[in-house]
Every structure is written in structure tokens, then in C-alpha cells.
Scaffold this active site. Structure first.
Site, PDB file in Angstrom:
ATOM      1  N   GLU A 116      -4.987   6.798  -0.115  1.00 30.65           N
ATOM      2  CA  GLU A 116      -4.119   5.731  -0.576  1.00 30.65           C
ATOM      3  C   GLU A 116      -3.261   6.395  -1.664  1.00 30.65           C
ATOM      4  O   GLU A 116      -1.823   6.027  -1.526  1.00 30.65           O
ATOM      5  CB  GLU A 116      -5.024   4.716  -1.172  1.00 30.65           C
ATOM      6  CG  GLU A 116      -4.275   3.365  -1.502  1.00 30.65           C
ATOM      7  CD  GLU A 116      -3.738   3.348  -2.987  1.00 30.65           C
ATOM      8  OE1 GLU A 116      -2.893   2.181  -3.319  1.00 30.65           O
ATOM      9  OE2 GLU A 116      -3.944   4.205  -3.606  1.00 30.65           O
ATOM     10  N   ASP A 172      -8.020  -3.496  -4.580  1.00 31.75           N
ATOM     11  CA  ASP A 172      -7.540  -2.460  -5.531  1.00 31.75           C
ATOM     12  C   ASP A 172      -7.405  -2.537  -7.213  1.00 31.75           C
ATOM     13  O   ASP A 172      -6.504  -3.296  -7.466  1.00 31.75           O
ATOM     14  CB  ASP A 172      -6.146  -1.781  -5.003  1.00 31.75           C
ATOM     15  CG  ASP A 172      -5.883  -0.571  -5.186  1.00 31.75           C
ATOM     16  OD1 ASP A 172      -6.665   0.173  -5.991  1.00 31.75           O
ATOM     17  OD2 ASP A 172      -4.751   0.110  -4.734  1.00 31.75           O
TER      18      ASP A 172
END
Ligand SMILES: *[C@@H]1O[C@H](CO)[C@@H](O)[C@H](O)[C@H]1NC(C)=O
Ligand SMILES: *[C@@H]1O[C@H](CO)[C@@H](O)[C@H](O)[C@H]1NC(C)=O
Ligand SMILES: *[C@@H]1O[C@H](CO)[C@@H](O)[C@H](O)[C@H]1NC(C)=O
Ligand SMILES: *[C@@H]1O[C@H](CO)[C@@H](O)[C@H](O)[C@H]1NC(C)=O
Ligand SMILES: *[C@@H]1O[C@H](CO)[C@@H](O)[C@H](O)[C@H]1NC(C)=O
Ligand SMILES: *[C@@H]1O[C@H](CO)[C@@H](O)[C@H](O)[C@H]1NC(C)=O
Length: 514
Positions: free
Chosen positions: A322, A351
Site C-alpha cells: 500500500e 486504514d
């Protein structure tokens, strides 16, 4: 409260054969209720099983795993390619494996470009630049040695090779930010023979960017603040010379890493509720809040969900890469066939769930701008915070996390967060506590993102909300917009293209690329 009743007498087939250095007794799966029929999942029951103690035990485990990265990086990290990340993948995989047959678990391997900058310096005239920041995935300067040349101002924004005067050959190109990706500017500079490139901001601030997909023509490239660039541009405008020394020692390598996907074996496989967090951290630190918090929230919800039955399939994902630009989630979505794409009813992104100076943030996803269903999901989050008597705020749904590939490919998405490098306002201090004027996460992308860098109150609240989102949609998708079979229903290209941006989107992951 620790669920000690669930820990006692746990027996898991094959557990003794597993090599799991980091699983403590209290970390293990709750006991399963044998073959008794399980109740259909409901939100309040699942939420009640979330405890701060269990989250913190896992956070400490993850920090121990991050220390495996010390060999190579001299500090704890879980960046892709590090032993800390390999350890994280093992930990997630084994934790799910211990839950027995409730989940089907798989690894999805993919190639990832990983860049490291070991050292860098930019000297403008006779002063070392304060704001110069090497771009992500920049190649090193020639032979990893300092290069010297005159700064040569490029016409327009350096998006065409004709913008580059011949004088850039053997010198350092100075290019204005804007219109096209940093990678295009660097490529043009390299093609014209520049020994390095500097992209300066049209705003006062610095530029923390990335070149994106490596190209043979890229040259060593820095971002520079508008403030530092201004006097240099003035001098060049008067026809004065400004020389510069650029130095970047970096490497760019292709490695293999993997996503971990766990899907319930029960529940309608044609209608999947999907959620994800990212398993990797940046190189600079252990990433306990970013995104250890989301990864652990998902592990905990996946663990507690095993006490229930589901109507719709639930698919958990732990993405890798990511931090390098949403590599794992992009790879996953762009590899789906149209049929598989259609089975995903929505994707929920988790997140950074526990920022120390948190705000309860909801991605401002709307059906006008995003696939239908994104707004229903946003409203589920709004209603839950309201029901708890908690304040919330909206944040842009602008491509900074792993939902991006999903919404680009027609899958409704959304999520919640608690804030990264943004600054808390006075109003938000009234709404959420904490300190106005500071970052939501003062340790964002730094070494201090450790076990002390989480607010357990916020983490429990948000993990309960994750549980609520999973329970609600796993139980029923009634009233939730059906996937439409329009042109946006499946991938049109096989991978994410940086040229896919539109004027509203400046991010693809945490770094700007344009
Ligand atoms: C799950 O629930 C369905 C009906 O709601 C039932 O038929 C099935 O047996 C249940 N499965 C388990 C494992 O409890
Ligand atoms: C939710 O589940 C709990 C425990 O399984 C049960 O006691 C409760 O009645 C259920 N609530 C609803 C609304 O189904
Ligand atoms: C999947 O990856 C995990 C963690 O890296 C590893 O422990 C496991 O053996 C892998 N499983 C398979 C089937 O490849
Ligand atoms: C949310 O997004 C919509 C457009 O998509 C915009 O009209 C609205 O002002 C946004 N709301 C907030 C609070 O940012
Ligand atoms: C919500 O924000 C208001 C200020 O706008 C504040 O007075 C209130 O205490 C906050 N509620 C909570 C639960 O923090
Ligand atoms: C977490 O946040 C709450 C609410 O702002 C605050 O009362 C608490 O002291 C914080 N905890 C830590 C460990 O900072």
C-alpha cells in the site's frame, strides 16, 4: 475484559505443528462452539466481543515482529521486502489458519517495485537545500555519486520534451510542478540528457512525491518547495547562473510480496462483503497505527465472527505494498474477471484506526461521484457514530488508500480513518478532544509509530464500527444497491495507469504523483 472463558481449553487441529513464535495463549482464537448451530450474526453481539485488551496484545506482538526488520534497516519496520513484513504475513496467515475451517485462506503473490533512498543531498548555489526531498522510486545519481551542473529552467511544466532546452544536457533540469505526473517530467529530463531533475512546487510547501512506475529514462529527481525555488528562479530570470550539486544514493528493485485473502466458507458466495487493511508499513518505522491498527481490527473481527453464521460471504483482505502506491489492492482488483468483480457488493477500507490525536473521519463517498452504494455505506458510518453520541467529520475520498482500485472498477466503496499528517482544528478539538494545531498522528510515517502511538479509546470505537459494518451486510444486503452491469462494472485495463488521473485526484496512495 479479556475473554478468558474463550481462551481456556482451546483445541485447534494441527495447532501444535505450527511454528508460530509470536502467538501467546491469550492471543489465540476463541473456543468454537463445537457443531452446535450458530446464531445468525448480529451487530450488537459482534460489537460486544471487541475488547481493547485483545487489540493491544496484538499490537505488542506486531511490534515484536517489526523488530525483525532491524537486521537490514537498523530500526523496526514492516516495509515490503523486510523480515518485519514477512513476519507480519506469517502472523496474519497463522492467526486465520487457527480459526479452522471457517475461512478459506489464500495468498496472492504479485511483483512490487520497492525503492529505498539511503542518502540524498541537493546544494543550490552554495547552500544545502532544506526542503529538497528525493522522489519515491527515484534512480540514484550516476554511480551513486554527486553530480554537478547548472540549473536550467524548463519551459511550461516540462510535460513535452520540446519544453526542455538543449542546455539541460549534462546539467540539472528545474521544472515546475503541475499538469502531468512527476514521472513524465523526470523521463523527459532524462531523455534530454539532464544529470538530475528538480521539480519545484507552485505552492510554498515542499513536494513529497513519487515517480511511479520506473522507466529507464528517469533521472535522479528531487521535489523542492516553492519558497526555496523562488529566489533561484528570479536569478535565472535575470540571466544569472545558479549551479547545483545533486546526490542520491538509492535502489529500485522488483520483489515479490503477497496479499492475504480470507473468505468465509459459509454465506452466499455470489454476494460478498469485502473489507481490507494493509499489512505493510513504510521503511521509516514499525507502522503500528499505520496500518497495524486496521490489520489487527480485521484480525479481531475475523476471529469473533467465527462464533456466528453469515448469510452473505465475508471476504477479508490484508494488502501488501500500500505504501508504495496501493500495489496489492490494485493488483487484486485489476486481476478480477468481470464475473468475480460483480460478486463483490462493496469494499470497506480500514486504514489507521487509532491515531493518538484522532478525529472520527468518514470518507465523503457519494453515489453521484462513486459507484452506487458508496453513499449508503457512508450513511451507515454516520448513523452509527450518531447512535453512539459521537461526533464525526468527512474527509475527501481522493485515492489515498486501498479503496481506489475498487471504485475505479465499479465497486462501491468507503471507509473510516482517524487522521494522518493533517492538522486538528480548534473545532475538532471541541468535538474529539486531543490537541488543536497538531497532526492527528504526530508519528505518521516515522519511527515513533509504535505501541505508544495508538489511542485505545478510538481504536475500540472504530473496531466496533467495523464489526457493525461486517455484521450488518453479512446478515443482509436488502436495500443495498445491486451491482449494475454498466460499462464501469469491470476492469477495462489490466493494471492501474498513472495517466488514469483526473484533475481532482492528486494521490494514488500516500504520495502525490502529480
Ligand atoms: C446457518 O444458518 C442457516 C439458516 O439461517 C442454517 O441453515 C445453517 O445450518 C446455519 N449454519 C451453521 C453452521 O450454523
Ligand atoms: C444477537 O445475538 C445475541 C447472541 O447471539 C442474542 O442474544 C440476541 O438476541 C441477538 N439479537 C438480535 C437482534 O438478533
Ligand atoms: C501463504 O503465506 C504465508 C505467509 O507468508 C505462509 O506462511 C504460507 O505458508 C503461505 N501459504 C501457501 C499455501 O502458500
Ligand atoms: C461531499 O462530497 C460532495 C460531492 O461529492 C460535496 O458536494 C459535499 O460538499 C462534500 N461534503 C463534505 C462535508 O465535504
Ligand atoms: C461533540 O462536539 C461538541 C462540540 O461541537 C461537543 O460539545 C461535544 O462534547 C462533543 N461530543 C462528544 C461525545 O465528544
Ligand atoms: C484517547 O483519547 C481519549 C479521548 O480524547 C482521551 O481521553 C484519552 O486520554 C486518550 N488516551 C490516550 C492513551 O492518549
Amino acid at each position: 475484559m479479556v475473554n478468558s472463558a474463550f481462551v481456556l481449553g482451546v483445541t485447534i487441529a494441527g495447532a501444535s505443528a505450527l511454528q508460530i513464535p509470536f502467538l501467546s495463549t491469550s492471543d489465540q482464537a476463541p473456543v468454537r462452539a463445537g457443531d452446535d448451530p450458530k446464531p445468525l450474526v448480529n451487530s450488537s453481539a459482534l460489537q460486544d466481543l471487541i475488547s481493547g485488551d485483545r487489540l493491544m496484545i496484538k499490537a505488542k506482538t506486531l511490534y515484536e515482529i517489526a523488530k525483525l526488520g532491524e537486521h537490514e534497516y537498523n530500526h523496526p519496520t514492516r516495509v515490503i521486502g523486510s523480515e518485519g513484513h514477512v513476519g507480519t504475513l506469517g502472523y496474519i496467515y497463522e492467526t486465520i489458519l487457527q480459526l479452522g475451517g471457517y475461512y478459506h485462506i489464500s495468498n496472492q503473490s504479485f511483483p512490487a517495485v520497492a525503492g529505498q533512498v539511503f542518502e540524498s543531498r541537493l546544494v543550490l548555489g552554495d547552500a544545502v537545500s532544506k526542503s529538497a526531498a528525493p522522489m519515491g522510486l527515484t534512480p540514484p545519481t550516476n554511480n551513486k555519486q554527486p553530480v554537478h551542473g547548472d540549473l536550467v529552467l524548463v519551459d511550461n511544466e516540462g510535460c513535452q520534451s520540446t519544453d526542455f532546452p538543449d542546455a539541460v544536457a549534462g546539467n540539472i533540469a528545474l521544472i515546475k510542478r503541475g499538469t502531468c505526473p512527476f514521472g513524465t517530467k523526470s523521463e523527459n529530463a532524462g531523455t534530454k540528457g539532464a544529470v538530475a531533475a528538480v521539480v519545484y512546487n507552485y505552492e510554498k510547501d515542499g513536494v513529497q512525491g513519487t515517480l511511479g512506475q520506473p522507466s529507464k529514462s528517469h533521472v535522479a529527481t528531487f521535489g523542492l518547495s516553492g519558497e526555496e525555488a523562488e529566489p533561484v528562479i528570479k536569478k535565472l530570470g535575470k540571466g544569472e547562473k545558479v549551479d547545483a550539486i545533486a546526490y542520491i544514493d538509492s535502489s529500485v528493485d522488483t520483489i515479490h510480496t503477497n496479499n492475504i485473502i480470507a473468505q468465509t466458507t459459509e454465506g452466499d458466495p455470489e454476494n460478498c462483503v469485502m473489507l481490507g487493511a494493509h499489512s505493510d508499513s513504510v521503511a521509516e518505522g514499525p507502522g503500528i497505527n499505520d496500518d497495524g491498527s486496521g490489520s489487527i481490527s480485521l484480525l479481531e473481527v475475523a476471529t469473533q465472527l467465527t462464533k456466528f453464521n453469515v448469510s452473505n460471504c465475508v471476504r477479508f483482505a490484508w494488502w501488501a505494498g500500500e505504501e508504495e502506491g496501493l500495489l496489492g489492492s490494485d493488483y487484486y482488483v485489476y486481476s478480477l474477471s468481470k464475473e468475480e468483480n460483480q460478486k463483490i457488493r462493496l469494499f470497506m477500507d480500514y486504514d489507521m484506526m487509532a491515531s493518538p490525536n484522532f478525529a472520527y473521519q468518514i470518507y465523503n463517498a457519494t453515489n453521484a461521484a462513486n459507484p452506487a452504494g458508496s453513499e449508503e455505506l457512508r450513511d451507515l458510518y454516520i448513523n452509527w457514530y450518531k447512535d453512539q453520541g459521537l461526533n464525526y467529520s468527512f474527509i475527501p475520498f481522493d485515492g489515498r488508500s486501498d479503496y481506489d482500485g475498487f471504485i475505479r472498477n465499479g465497486i462501491p466503496g468507503g471507509g473510516i480513518a482517524t487522521g494522518a499528517e493533517g492538522i486538528k482544528t480548534d473545532q475538532e478539538e471541541k468535538e474529539f478532544g486531543g490537541r488543536a494545531g497538531d497532526w492527528y498522528d504526530p508519528c505518521y510515517h516515522q519511527l515513533c509509530d509504535d505501541v505508544g502511538n495508538v489511542n485505545v479509546t478510538a481504536w475500540v470505537v472504530n473496531t466496533k464500527l467495523i464489526a457493525h459494518s461486517v455484521a450488518t451486510y453479512a446478515r443482509s444486503l436488502e436495500g443495498f444497491p445491486k451491482r449494475s452491469l454498466n460499462a464501469h462494472s469491470g476492469p477495462e485495463t489490466s493494471s492501474f495507469q498513472l495517466n488514469d488521473y483526473d484533475s481532482q485526484v492528486r494521490y494514488h496512495g500516500s504520495k502525490m504523483f502529480i
